[in-house]
Scaffold this motif. Structure first.
Motif, PDB file in Angstrom:
ATOM      1  N   THR A   5       0.831  -1.193   0.000  1.00 28.35           N
ATOM      2  CA  THR A   5       0.000   0.000   0.000  1.00 28.35           C
ATOM      3  C   THR A   5       0.859   1.233   0.000  1.00 28.35           C
ATOM      4  OG1 THR A   5      -0.042   0.022   2.397  1.00 28.35           O
ATOM      5  CG2 THR A   5      -1.808  -1.170   1.300  1.00 28.35           C
ATOM      6  N   GLY A   6       0.244   2.375  -0.223  1.00 30.10           N
ATOM      7  CA  GLY A   6       0.964   3.632  -0.248  1.00 30.10           C
ATOM      8  C   GLY A   6       1.468   4.007   1.127  1.00 30.10           C
TER       9      GLY A   6
ATOM     10  N   HIS B  86      -9.317   1.787  16.276  1.00 29.20           N
ATOM     11  CA  HIS B  86     -10.113   2.288  15.156  1.00 29.20           C
ATOM     12  C   HIS B  86      -9.702   3.727  14.852  1.00 29.20           C
ATOM     13  CE1 HIS B  86     -12.748  -1.196  15.443  1.00 29.20           C
ATOM     14  NE2 HIS B  86     -12.920  -0.946  16.718  1.00 29.20           N
ATOM     15  N   GLY B  87      -9.218   3.968  13.659  1.00 24.88           N
ATOM     16  CA  GLY B  87      -8.847   5.319  13.257  1.00 24.88           C
ATOM     17  C   GLY B  87      -7.525   5.805  13.810  1.00 24.88           C
ATOM     18  N   PHE B  88      -6.747   4.918  14.427  1.00 23.96           N
ATOM     19  CA  PHE B  88      -5.453   5.303  14.984  1.00 23.96           C
ATOM     20  C   PHE B  88      -4.493   5.715  13.876  1.00 23.96           C
ATOM     21  CE2 PHE B  88      -1.124   3.951  16.301  1.00 23.96           C
ATOM     22  CZ  PHE B  88      -0.955   4.808  17.382  1.00 23.96           C
ATOM     23  N   ASP B  89      -3.622   6.678  14.171  1.00 25.32           N
ATOM     24  CA  ASP B  89      -2.648   7.166  13.201  1.00 25.32           C
ATOM     25  C   ASP B  89      -1.295   7.270  13.885  1.00 25.32           C
ATOM     26  OD1 ASP B  89      -1.653   8.098  10.843  1.00 25.32           O
ATOM     27  OD2 ASP B  89      -2.614  10.066  10.932  1.00 25.32           O
ATOM     28  N   PRO B  90      -0.351   6.387  13.598  1.00 19.75           N
ATOM     29  CA  PRO B  90       0.937   6.392  14.302  1.00 19.75           C
ATOM     30  C   PRO B  90       1.706   7.694  14.091  1.00 19.75           C
ATOM     31  CG  PRO B  90       0.642   4.372  13.040  1.00 19.75           C
ATOM     32  CD  PRO B  90      -0.430   5.310  12.595  1.00 19.75           C
ATOM     33  N   SER B  91       2.437   8.107  15.113  1.00 16.42           N
ATOM     34  CA  SER B  91       3.276   9.299  15.025  1.00 16.42           C
ATOM     35  C   SER B  91       4.581   8.956  14.320  1.00 16.42           C
ATOM     36  CB  SER B  91       3.573   9.823  16.428  1.00 16.42           C
ATOM     37  OG  SER B  91       4.400   8.902  17.127  1.00 16.42           O
ATOM     38  N   ALA B  92       5.334   9.982  14.010  1.00 13.71           N
ATOM     39  CA  ALA B  92       6.636   9.767  13.373  1.00 13.71           C
ATOM     40  C   ALA B  92       7.555   8.956  14.280  1.00 13.71           C
ATOM     41  CB  ALA B  92       7.274  11.108  13.025  1.00 13.71           C
ATOM     42  N   ALA B  93       7.502   9.218  15.582  1.00 12.32           N
ATOM     43  CA  ALA B  93       8.339   8.478  16.523  1.00 12.32           C
ATOM     44  C   ALA B  93       7.945   7.008  16.568  1.00 12.32           C
ATOM     45  CB  ALA B  93       8.228   9.097  17.920  1.00 12.32           C
ATOM     46  N   GLN B  94       6.656   6.745  16.473  1.00  6.11           N
ATOM     47  CA  GLN B  94       6.190   5.362  16.485  1.00  6.11           C
ATOM     48  C   GLN B  94       6.571   4.638  15.199  1.00  6.11           C
ATOM     49  OE1 GLN B  94       2.106   6.324  17.354  1.00  6.11           O
ATOM     50  NE2 GLN B  94       2.305   5.639  19.471  1.00  6.11           N
ATOM     51  N   LEU B  95       6.556   5.347  14.083  1.00 10.29           N
ATOM     52  CA  LEU B  95       7.021   4.750  12.828  1.00 10.29           C
ATOM     53  C   LEU B  95       8.505   4.413  12.924  1.00 10.29           C
ATOM     54  CD1 LEU B  95       5.183   6.933  10.164  1.00 10.29           C
ATOM     55  CD2 LEU B  95       4.684   4.571  10.787  1.00 10.29           C
TER      56      LEU B  95
ATOM     57  N   GLU C 122      -6.385  -3.255  12.695  1.00 10.47           N
ATOM     58  CA  GLU C 122      -5.456  -2.147  12.464  1.00 10.47           C
ATOM     59  C   GLU C 122      -5.384  -1.843  10.971  1.00 10.47           C
ATOM     60  OE1 GLU C 122      -4.454  -5.179  13.833  1.00 10.47           O
ATOM     61  OE2 GLU C 122      -3.241  -4.830  15.635  1.00 10.47           O
ATOM     62  N   GLY C 123      -6.365  -1.072  10.492  1.00 12.23           N
ATOM     63  CA  GLY C 123      -6.395  -0.759   9.068  1.00 12.23           C
ATOM     64  C   GLY C 123      -5.232   0.102   8.622  1.00 12.23           C
ATOM     65  N   TRP C 124      -4.509   0.670   9.560  1.00  7.45           N
ATOM     66  CA  TRP C 124      -3.393   1.560   9.284  1.00  7.45           C
ATOM     67  C   TRP C 124      -2.048   0.835   9.217  1.00  7.45           C
ATOM     68  CZ3 TRP C 124      -0.682   0.672  13.704  1.00  7.45           C
ATOM     69  CH2 TRP C 124      -1.429   0.301  14.836  1.00  7.45           C
ATOM     70  N   VAL C 125      -2.037  -0.471   9.493  1.00 12.14           N
ATOM     71  CA  VAL C 125      -0.760  -1.193   9.595  1.00 12.14           C
ATOM     72  C   VAL C 125      -0.030  -1.254   8.264  1.00 12.14           C
ATOM     73  CG1 VAL C 125       0.246  -3.484   9.926  1.00 12.14           C
ATOM     74  CG2 VAL C 125      -1.274  -2.541  11.643  1.00 12.14           C
TER      75      VAL C 125
ATOM     76  N   GLY D 127       0.065   0.813   5.788  1.00 13.39           N
ATOM     77  CA  GLY D 127       0.724   2.083   5.516  1.00 13.39           C
ATOM     78  C   GLY D 127       1.875   2.350   6.461  1.00 13.39           C
ATOM     79  N   ALA D 128       1.702   1.957   7.731  1.00 13.77           N
ATOM     80  CA  ALA D 128       2.765   2.177   8.715  1.00 13.77           C
ATOM     81  C   ALA D 128       4.006   1.377   8.364  1.00 13.77           C
ATOM     82  CB  ALA D 128       2.263   1.810  10.109  1.00 13.77           C
ATOM     83  N   VAL D 129       3.816   0.140   7.937  1.00 11.52           N
ATOM     84  CA  VAL D 129       4.950  -0.705   7.561  1.00 11.52           C
ATOM     85  C   VAL D 129       5.628  -0.164   6.310  1.00 11.52           C
ATOM     86  CG1 VAL D 129       5.594  -2.994   6.711  1.00 11.52           C
ATOM     87  CG2 VAL D 129       4.086  -2.769   8.695  1.00 11.52           C
ATOM     88  N   ALA D 130       4.821   0.269   5.337  1.00  8.45           N
ATOM     89  CA  ALA D 130       5.386   0.812   4.105  1.00  8.45           C
ATOM     90  C   ALA D 130       6.170   2.096   4.383  1.00  8.45           C
ATOM     91  CB  ALA D 130       4.268   1.085   3.103  1.00  8.45           C
TER      92      ALA D 130
END
Length: 362
Positions: free
Chosen positions: A22-23, A77-86, A103-106, A108-111
């Motif tokens: 994903t992007g 639900h709807g969580f958005d990791p911070s730069a530090a968490q990335l 975790e629908g955001w995972v 993108g976080a991994v990418a």
């Protein structure tokens, strides 16, 4: 695991998690996380939710540093990791996720982070229920993987996670699998299997910790079942803030009358018509209480309870659903959160619970 009368539903369509395809995650406006780290130097593990974070810490003890992305009371639900968490994900040796589409955001976080460690999907092999899938037809008992294959279902083996980061998306299914302690056992086993393959961790230590902790989960399951069985099935009624307790309801033969938010997602809002319909159901069925949840505003639950003329459980008496509680609260751990929830639900039915098994006493 303890014997269970829960029927296994046919698996929903299971798609590859396809992490990394994903992007990149947009970092603007990222929410600050509740990252919590413990353990020594060396192996670094990131866990997404409070539940899998707790399971992971139980398994590794002090053998690794565990960074938890979501904090107490914080929903995935709807969580958005911070730069530090990335950055924490990027340097991690392993990433432990609830999976099941929570975790629908995972992806993108991994990418975005470039993570290339071991992905551990705690939901591997667990079949999901769909929305409001709460009937109690137990005539067929538990089905085996072979029986699922005969019915045209896909088996866990066909979709097991591997080192290429393929896992489970379970699109459309209810991801709140941890609410059934028996499924929590399976989650812990999945996490332990993954951790045993992480370089620098002692597999024998992981195995010993797994055995000790799953024994506690089995004792918890038995305690809940014994206590719930004191209440006639027709009187085991439950109304919650959102549709997070599907697996708990199925495990112990409760009737799920409805939820304030008729959705898996606690960010959704009920319509006026949905509120009126739930009030009507509460009155018709004889529900005694409406339960709020620690990670959700109690206002709508309190309003509905008032309109229906029933008790509301909120504040310190709210259920732990999407997230565990802060240190020092009943829900600081998974075991504590389940005991808390069960005690309150039993209280709403007029039942005093029995003493906890010795293995669960602090």
């Amino acid at each position: 695991m303890t014997a269970r009368r829960r029927i296994r539903r046919p698996a929903l369509a299971i798609a590859s998690l396809a992490i990394g395809t994903t992007g990149a995650l947009v970092l603007a406006g990222c929410a600050g996380g509740g990252a919590a780290a413990d353990g020594g130097d060396g192996v670094s593990i990131v866990a997404t939710t409070t539940q899998v974070g707790d399971f992971t810490r139980e398994l590794v003890g002090g053998e690794a540093k565990v960074t938890q992305l979501l904090g107490p009371g914080q929903s995935a639900h709807g969580f958005d990791p911070s730069a530090a968490q990335l950055a924490a994900i990027a340097s991690a040796d392993a990433l432990v996720v609830n999976g099941a589409g929570l975790e629908g955001w995972v992806d993108g976080a991994v990418a975005a982070s470039g993570f290339d460690g071991k992905l551990i999907d705690a939901s591997t092999g667990i079949e999901l229920f769909g929305t409001h899938d709460h009937d109690h037809d137990h005539d067929h008992g538990d089905e085996t993987a072979d029986e699922h294959a005969e019915h045209g279902d896909e088996t866990a083996d066909e979709h097991g996670a591997d080192d290429s980061h393929d896992g489970h998306d379970h699109s459309g299914g209810n991801p709140h699998i941890w609410t059934d302690p028996e499924l929590a056992e399976q989650m812990v086993e999945n996490i332990a299997d993954g951790l045993a393959e992480v370089s620098g961790l002692d597999a024998a230590t992981i195995d010993a910790n797994e055995s000790a902790y799953t024994a506690k989960l089995a004792a918890l399951d038995e305690w809940i079942e014994q206590n719930v069985s004191q209440v006639p099935v027709a009187q085991r009624l439950l109304v919650t803030n959102h549709d997070a307790f599907t697996y708990f309801v199925e495990a112990y033969d409760l009737t799920f009358v409805g939820s304030v938010i008729p959705s898996f997602d606690d960010n959704a809002e009920p319509s006026a018509a949905e509120i009126d319909e739930l009030v009507k159901k509460i009155r018709e069925t004889g529900v005694k209480a409406v339960f709020s949840e620690g990670s959700i505003s109690p206002k709508a639950a309190e309003t509905i309870a008032t309109e229906a003329g029933v008790a509301v459980y909120s504040g310190e008496d709210a259920l732990y659903g999407d997230a565990l509680g802060a240190e020092g609260t009943d829900g600081a751990t998974y075991l504590g959160s389940q005991e808390h929830n069960v005690r309150l639900i039993l209280e709403s039915w007029g039942v005093v619970p029995t003493e906890l098994p010795a293995v669960l006493q602090k």
